[in-house]
Design a protein around this motif. Structure first.
Motif, short mmCIF file in Angstrom:
data_model
loop_
_atom_site.label_atom_id
_atom_site.label_comp_id
_atom_site.label_asym_id
_atom_site.label_seq_id
_atom_site.Cartn_x
_atom_site.Cartn_y
_atom_site.Cartn_z
N ALA A 78 0.87 -1.18 0.00
CA ALA A 78 0.00 0.00 0.00
C ALA A 78 0.90 1.23 0.00
O ALA A 78 1.77 1.36 0.87
N VAL A 79 0.71 2.10 -0.98
CA VAL A 79 1.54 3.30 -1.08
C VAL A 79 0.71 4.45 -1.64
O VAL A 79 -0.06 4.26 -2.57
N SER A 80 0.86 5.62 -1.05
CA SER A 80 0.19 6.83 -1.55
C SER A 80 1.12 8.02 -1.40
O SER A 80 1.95 8.07 -0.47
N HIS A 81 0.96 8.98 -2.30
CA HIS A 81 1.73 10.22 -2.26
C HIS A 81 0.77 11.38 -2.36
O HIS A 81 -0.20 11.33 -3.13
N ARG A 82 1.01 12.41 -1.60
CA ARG A 82 0.18 13.62 -1.63
C ARG A 82 0.52 14.49 -2.83
O ARG A 82 1.63 14.50 -3.33
N THR A 83 -0.46 15.27 -3.23
CA THR A 83 -0.28 16.37 -4.16
C THR A 83 -0.95 17.58 -3.53
O THR A 83 -1.67 17.46 -2.53
N GLY A 84 -0.70 18.75 -4.10
CA GLY A 84 -1.29 19.96 -3.56
C GLY A 84 -0.40 20.59 -2.51
O GLY A 84 0.80 20.34 -2.44
N THR A 85 -1.00 21.42 -1.68
CA THR A 85 -0.26 22.20 -0.68
C THR A 85 -0.24 21.46 0.66
O THR A 85 -1.29 21.05 1.16
N ALA A 95 4.04 4.41 2.85
CA ALA A 95 4.31 3.13 2.20
C ALA A 95 4.26 2.04 3.27
O ALA A 95 4.92 2.17 4.30
N CYS A 96 3.48 1.01 3.02
CA CYS A 96 3.39 -0.14 3.93
C CYS A 96 3.50 -1.42 3.13
O CYS A 96 2.90 -1.53 2.05
N VAL A 97 4.25 -2.36 3.67
CA VAL A 97 4.41 -3.66 3.02
C VAL A 97 4.17 -4.74 4.07
O VAL A 97 4.81 -4.74 5.12
N GLY A 98 3.24 -5.65 3.76
CA GLY A 98 2.97 -6.79 4.61
C GLY A 98 3.61 -8.03 4.03
O GLY A 98 3.61 -8.23 2.82
#
Length: 139
Positions: A78-85, A95-98
């Motif tokens: 599971a991985v996510s990156h923000r955009t915006g301010t 980032a998470c890895v099982g």
């Protein structure tokens, strides 16, 4: 495929939902990384108080590709990156890895973060308290 989350978001990222997404019954380990906005950077002219993240239109597909390239039997990612301010202290990346075993979870999580940092077409503009700005990652 066991990529549970691979997303860009203008909304705040939720660490708990990422960790939960990779906490399957077969997993004995969940390794994670949370990248936070800090108030300093060697490239900034002063104290950083905000970042603006911009992404290429294909960035989310690239993030899914990166996660899929590291996927292997027995892993959940599971991985996510923000955009915006974002303000100082906000989460920029989760980032998470099982995995069944900790060594693999740690290794894949580190490689995931390093690959995202190196290859994801997301750029940041730093703002400092004195009003100056500079771009990071623009060549």
């Amino acid at each position: 495929m066991t990529v549970r989350i691979a997303a860009l978001s203008e909304q705040p990222l939720d660490f708990a939902s990422h960790a939960a997404a990779v906490s399957g019954e077969m997993n004995g380990a969940v390794a994670s990384f949370t990248g936070l906005v800090r108030n300093h950077d060697p490239g900034a002219s002063g104290e950083v108080n905000q970042l603006d993240y911009s992404a290429h239109p294909d960035a989310e597909a690239k993030l899914r590709e990166i996660a899929a390239s590291l996927d292997a039997p027995g892993l959940e990612i599971a991985v996510s990156h923000r955009t915006g301010t974002l303000a100082v202290g906000d989460i920029a990346i989760v980032a998470c890895v099982g995995s069944a075993h900790r060594a693999e979870a740690f290794d894949v999580c580190r490689e995931l973060v390093e690959t995202v940092k190196r290859e994801l077409p997301v750029w940041k503009r730093q703002h400092t308290v004195d009003g100056a700005t500079n771009w990071v990652g623009i060549v």
